[in-house]
Design a protein around this motif. Structure first.
Motif, mmCIF file in Angstrom:
data_model
loop_
_atom_site.group_PDB
_atom_site.id
_atom_site.type_symbol
_atom_site.label_atom_id
_atom_site.label_comp_id
_atom_site.label_asym_id
_atom_site.label_seq_id
_atom_site.Cartn_x
_atom_site.Cartn_y
_atom_site.Cartn_z
ATOM 1 N N LEU A 73 0.822 -1.211 0.000
ATOM 2 C CA LEU A 73 0.000 0.000 0.000
ATOM 3 C C LEU A 73 0.857 1.263 0.000
ATOM 4 C CD1 LEU A 73 -2.783 -1.011 2.571
ATOM 5 C CD2 LEU A 73 -2.951 -0.984 0.080
ATOM 6 N N ALA A 74 1.926 1.256 0.773
ATOM 7 C CA ALA A 74 2.776 2.441 0.880
ATOM 8 C C ALA A 74 3.389 2.813 -0.462
ATOM 9 C CB ALA A 74 3.879 2.200 1.917
ATOM 10 N N ALA A 75 3.647 1.817 -1.305
ATOM 11 C CA ALA A 75 4.213 2.098 -2.626
ATOM 12 C C ALA A 75 3.269 2.932 -3.478
ATOM 13 C CB ALA A 75 4.547 0.785 -3.336
ATOM 14 N N GLU A 76 1.973 2.888 -3.154
ATOM 15 C CA GLU A 76 0.972 3.679 -3.877
ATOM 16 C C GLU A 76 0.412 4.806 -2.987
ATOM 17 O OE1 GLU A 76 0.149 3.452 -6.997
ATOM 18 O OE2 GLU A 76 1.352 1.655 -7.446
ATOM 19 N N ASN A 77 1.137 5.111 -1.912
ATOM 20 C CA ASN A 77 0.737 6.178 -0.992
ATOM 21 C C ASN A 77 -0.652 5.922 -0.413
ATOM 22 O OD1 ASN A 77 1.400 8.591 0.388
ATOM 23 N ND2 ASN A 77 0.154 9.793 -1.035
ATOM 24 N N GLN A 78 -0.896 4.655 -0.027
ATOM 25 C CA GLN A 78 -2.173 4.279 0.574
ATOM 26 C C GLN A 78 -1.924 3.554 1.897
ATOM 27 O OE1 GLN A 78 -4.290 2.122 -2.532
ATOM 28 N NE2 GLN A 78 -4.955 4.023 -3.504
ATOM 29 N N ARG A 79 -2.996 3.259 2.642
ATOM 30 C CA ARG A 79 -2.854 2.673 3.975
ATOM 31 C C ARG A 79 -4.121 1.944 4.390
ATOM 32 N NH1 ARG A 79 -3.992 7.762 8.120
ATOM 33 N NH2 ARG A 79 -5.884 8.460 7.065
ATOM 34 N N LEU A 80 -3.997 1.121 5.438
ATOM 35 C CA LEU A 80 -5.153 0.568 6.135
ATOM 36 C C LEU A 80 -5.600 1.601 7.158
ATOM 37 C CD1 LEU A 80 -3.997 -3.116 6.804
ATOM 38 C CD2 LEU A 80 -5.577 -2.326 5.033
ATOM 39 N N ALA A 81 -6.783 2.144 6.979
ATOM 40 C CA ALA A 81 -7.214 3.267 7.812
ATOM 41 C C ALA A 81 -7.541 2.868 9.239
ATOM 42 C CB ALA A 81 -8.427 3.954 7.178
ATOM 43 N N PHE A 82 -7.845 1.584 9.485
ATOM 44 C CA PHE A 82 -8.315 1.189 10.819
ATOM 45 C C PHE A 82 -7.175 0.929 11.804
ATOM 46 C CE2 PHE A 82 -8.413 -2.513 7.997
ATOM 47 C CZ PHE A 82 -7.663 -3.448 8.689
ATOM 48 N N GLU A 83 -5.927 1.032 11.374
ATOM 49 C CA GLU A 83 -4.784 1.077 12.288
ATOM 50 C C GLU A 83 -4.734 -0.114 13.251
ATOM 51 O OE1 GLU A 83 -2.804 4.914 14.660
ATOM 52 O OE2 GLU A 83 -4.942 4.848 14.257
ATOM 53 N N PRO A 84 -4.629 -1.342 12.750
ATOM 54 C CA PRO A 84 -4.713 -2.527 13.622
ATOM 55 C C PRO A 84 -3.631 -2.558 14.695
ATOM 56 C CG PRO A 84 -3.837 -3.109 11.467
ATOM 57 C CD PRO A 84 -4.335 -1.704 11.355
ATOM 58 N N TYR A 85 -4.044 -2.924 15.907
ATOM 59 C CA TYR A 85 -3.068 -2.969 16.997
ATOM 60 C C TYR A 85 -2.234 -4.245 16.927
ATOM 61 C CZ TYR A 85 -6.747 -5.720 19.401
ATOM 62 O OH TYR A 85 -7.701 -6.652 19.734
ATOM 63 N N ASP A 86 -1.059 -4.168 17.515
ATOM 64 C CA ASP A 86 -0.066 -5.241 17.482
ATOM 65 C C ASP A 86 0.155 -5.727 18.914
ATOM 66 O OD1 ASP A 86 2.167 -6.849 17.272
ATOM 67 O OD2 ASP A 86 3.359 -5.419 16.131
ATOM 68 N N LEU A 87 -0.048 -7.026 19.152
ATOM 69 C CA LEU A 87 0.073 -7.582 20.502
ATOM 70 C C LEU A 87 1.415 -8.258 20.765
ATOM 71 C CD1 LEU A 87 -3.459 -9.183 21.061
ATOM 72 C CD2 LEU A 87 -2.611 -6.969 21.877
ATOM 73 N N ALA A 104 -10.140 -11.553 11.880
ATOM 74 C CA ALA A 104 -10.803 -12.508 12.772
ATOM 75 C C ALA A 104 -10.996 -11.945 14.172
ATOM 76 C CB ALA A 104 -10.011 -13.811 12.846
ATOM 77 N N THR A 105 -10.110 -11.028 14.593
ATOM 78 C CA THR A 105 -10.215 -10.430 15.922
ATOM 79 C C THR A 105 -10.723 -8.992 15.875
ATOM 80 O OG1 THR A 105 -7.893 -9.724 15.857
ATOM 81 C CG2 THR A 105 -8.363 -11.894 16.804
ATOM 82 N N ASN A 106 -11.012 -8.497 14.674
ATOM 83 C CA ASN A 106 -11.490 -7.114 14.494
ATOM 84 C C ASN A 106 -10.536 -6.131 15.174
ATOM 85 O OD1 ASN A 106 -13.300 -5.140 13.492
ATOM 86 N ND2 ASN A 106 -14.378 -5.058 15.439
ATOM 87 N N ALA A 107 -9.254 -6.327 14.969
ATOM 88 C CA ALA A 107 -8.231 -5.519 15.634
ATOM 89 C C ALA A 107 -8.203 -4.109 15.051
ATOM 90 C CB ALA A 107 -6.866 -6.177 15.479
ATOM 91 N N GLY A 116 -13.547 4.183 11.604
ATOM 92 C CA GLY A 116 -14.284 2.938 11.744
ATOM 93 C C GLY A 116 -13.358 1.792 12.113
ATOM 94 N N ALA A 117 -13.958 0.629 12.339
ATOM 95 C CA ALA A 117 -13.217 -0.557 12.771
ATOM 96 C C ALA A 117 -12.767 -1.391 11.577
ATOM 97 C CB ALA A 117 -14.095 -1.401 13.691
ATOM 98 N N ALA A 118 -11.992 -2.425 11.857
ATOM 99 C CA ALA A 118 -11.530 -3.320 10.798
ATOM 100 C C ALA A 118 -12.699 -3.886 10.009
ATOM 101 C CB ALA A 118 -10.689 -4.449 11.405
ATOM 102 N N ARG A 119 -13.768 -4.278 10.705
ATOM 103 C CA ARG A 119 -14.916 -4.874 10.019
ATOM 104 C C ARG A 119 -15.577 -3.898 9.044
ATOM 105 N NH1 ARG A 119 -17.265 -5.116 15.320
ATOM 106 N NH2 ARG A 119 -17.266 -7.392 15.119
ATOM 107 N N ASP A 120 -15.427 -2.602 9.288
ATOM 108 C CA ASP A 120 -16.028 -1.612 8.391
ATOM 109 C C ASP A 120 -15.271 -1.491 7.074
ATOM 110 O OD1 ASP A 120 -18.049 -0.768 10.274
ATOM 111 O OD2 ASP A 120 -16.441 0.199 11.398
ATOM 112 N N PHE A 121 -14.057 -2.023 7.017
ATOM 113 C CA PHE A 121 -13.250 -1.960 5.799
ATOM 114 C C PHE A 121 -13.151 -3.318 5.106
ATOM 115 C CE2 PHE A 121 -12.173 1.835 8.038
ATOM 116 C CZ PHE A 121 -11.956 2.779 7.034
#
Length: 371
Positions: A73-87, A104-107, A116-121
């Motif tokens: 995504l970064a190569a096209e100046n894009q991103r995952l907007a929901f910012e998933p957390y890392d455990l 699966a965890t809607n992180a 919005g949340a992961a499920r919204d994307f």
């Protein structure tokens, strides 16, 4: 442990299973009761299968590492907007966080309050149910007229309804500029009041957290817009305290609850933002907390918490209509408590019916969500 390479392999393995199966991607989100059974290793189902930057969509196999998707995504100046957390830092786990585990965890991270949340994307999913059937729902566009919205159902199901094999996601352009307003010296009530004022304003705050007695307010977008909105927020909140601006704040500090990592027991508590201070006030001495989502998400850290402490926390959260999930704790604690907030009778009946429909033999992540 099986090393599967295709969706057909997953379906065959589930169909042939004689006992419980433990679904695992990168092995970084070991939350819930300790499980026993044969491991279905999804790491072999990896790779981006379709990326259409112009349509803001990406399709990837479930075992694809998050880092691979972010690089693509970064190569096209894009991103995952929901910012998933890392455990991985909190749980001291190794391995690569996978996109299947995230959905699966809607992180979802701090930007959830705005984007919005992961499920919204999640636009579409492919998965294998507990009977070995391959199921597809949704697609690469937002409109979904296929009947049951299995995309939303699978998001946050923790592998108890089916094993994700592929996900389709909506992505967004990256931002040009980011700044964070910091107001120090605020207690929980003051912090929630200030964050609520900021989030209720027209200035599009994309992160509102309380960390170490200070609130952080993030503003993102085009540089000129960020400059104007940050200035307007400073004017709005001037009476709250001294406000500083920092363009270098690392929001993964909030996203991953970094200040709490050394605690042996950590919960993720979700309530109404106005109830955040109430929850914090009821916690025992020595507890450390961090609020995200304007006060609606509270990370709670303790040392050597007991079963009674866990039960008391969940009981209190239940009276507020929220939920508390034990994210980190000794195996002896995780094995003997309801890791996830106990469901109300109506919701429990619905959950049981869904699991019996999608996993009639009860073999997928058996006991993970048990009360």
């Amino acid at each position: 442990m099986d090393h599967l390479k295709s969706e057909a392999d997953v379906a065959a393995r589930i169909s042939e299973a004689k006992g419980p199966l433990v679904v695992r991607g990168g092995g970084t989100r070991l939350v819930g009761r300790p499980l026993s059974g044969d491991v279905i290793d999804m790491s072999g189902l990896s790779g981006v299968t379709l990326y259409e930057p112009g349509a803001l969509t990406i399709v990837a196999k479930a075992g694809t590492p998050l880092t691979e998707i972010e690089t693509t995504l970064a190569a096209e100046n894009q991103r995952l907007a929901f910012e998933p957390y890392d455990l991985t830092g909190m749980l001291r786990t190794k391995g690569a966080t996978t996109i299947g585990g995230i959905i699966a965890t809607n992180a979802s991270g701090p930007r959830r309050i705005q984007a919005g949340a992961a499920r919204d994307f999640a636009l579409g999913v492919r998965f294998v149910d507990g009977a070995g059937n391959i199921i597809k729902n949704g697609g690469r566009v937002m409109k979904n007229v296929t009947g049951y919205d299995l995309v939303k159902l699978m998001s946050g199901s923790w592998g108890a309804l089916g094993v994700l094999t592929e996900v389709s996601l909506k992505v967004l352009p990256a931002v040009e500029a980011t700044t964070t307003l910091v107001i120090a010296g605020l207690g929980p009530k003051q912090a929630v009041a200030a964050m609520s004022a900021a989030l209720g304003s027209p200035f599009e705050v994309s992160g509102a957290a309380w960390v170490g007695g200070a609130i952080w307010l993030r503003v993102e977008g085009f540089a000129a817009s960020v400059e104007y909105r940050a200035g307007a927020l400073q004017d709005l909140l001037r009476s709250t305290g001294d406000i500083t601006r920092d363009d270098t704040v690392d929001w993964s500090h909030v996203r991953d609850a970094v200040p709490l990592h050394d605690h042996s027991t950590i919960w993720r508590v979700s309530v109404k933002p106005s109830d955040g201070p109430t929850v914090i006030a009821a916690l025992p001495a020595g507890t450390e907390t961090l609020m995200d989502w304007g006060g609606g998400l509270i990370w709670v850290g303790m040392q050597d918490a007991s079963r009674d402490t866990h039960a008391q926390l969940q009981a209190h959260i239940a009276t507020l209509g929220g939920h508390a999930t034990l994210i980190k704790g000794p195996d002896t604690l995780r094995a003997n408590v309801a890791v996830f907030q106990p469901e109300t009778p109506g919701v429990a009946a619905l959950s049981t019916a869904l699991r019996s429909r999608f996993d009639p033999r009860g073999i997928l992540n058996t006991g993970l969500l048990a009360p």
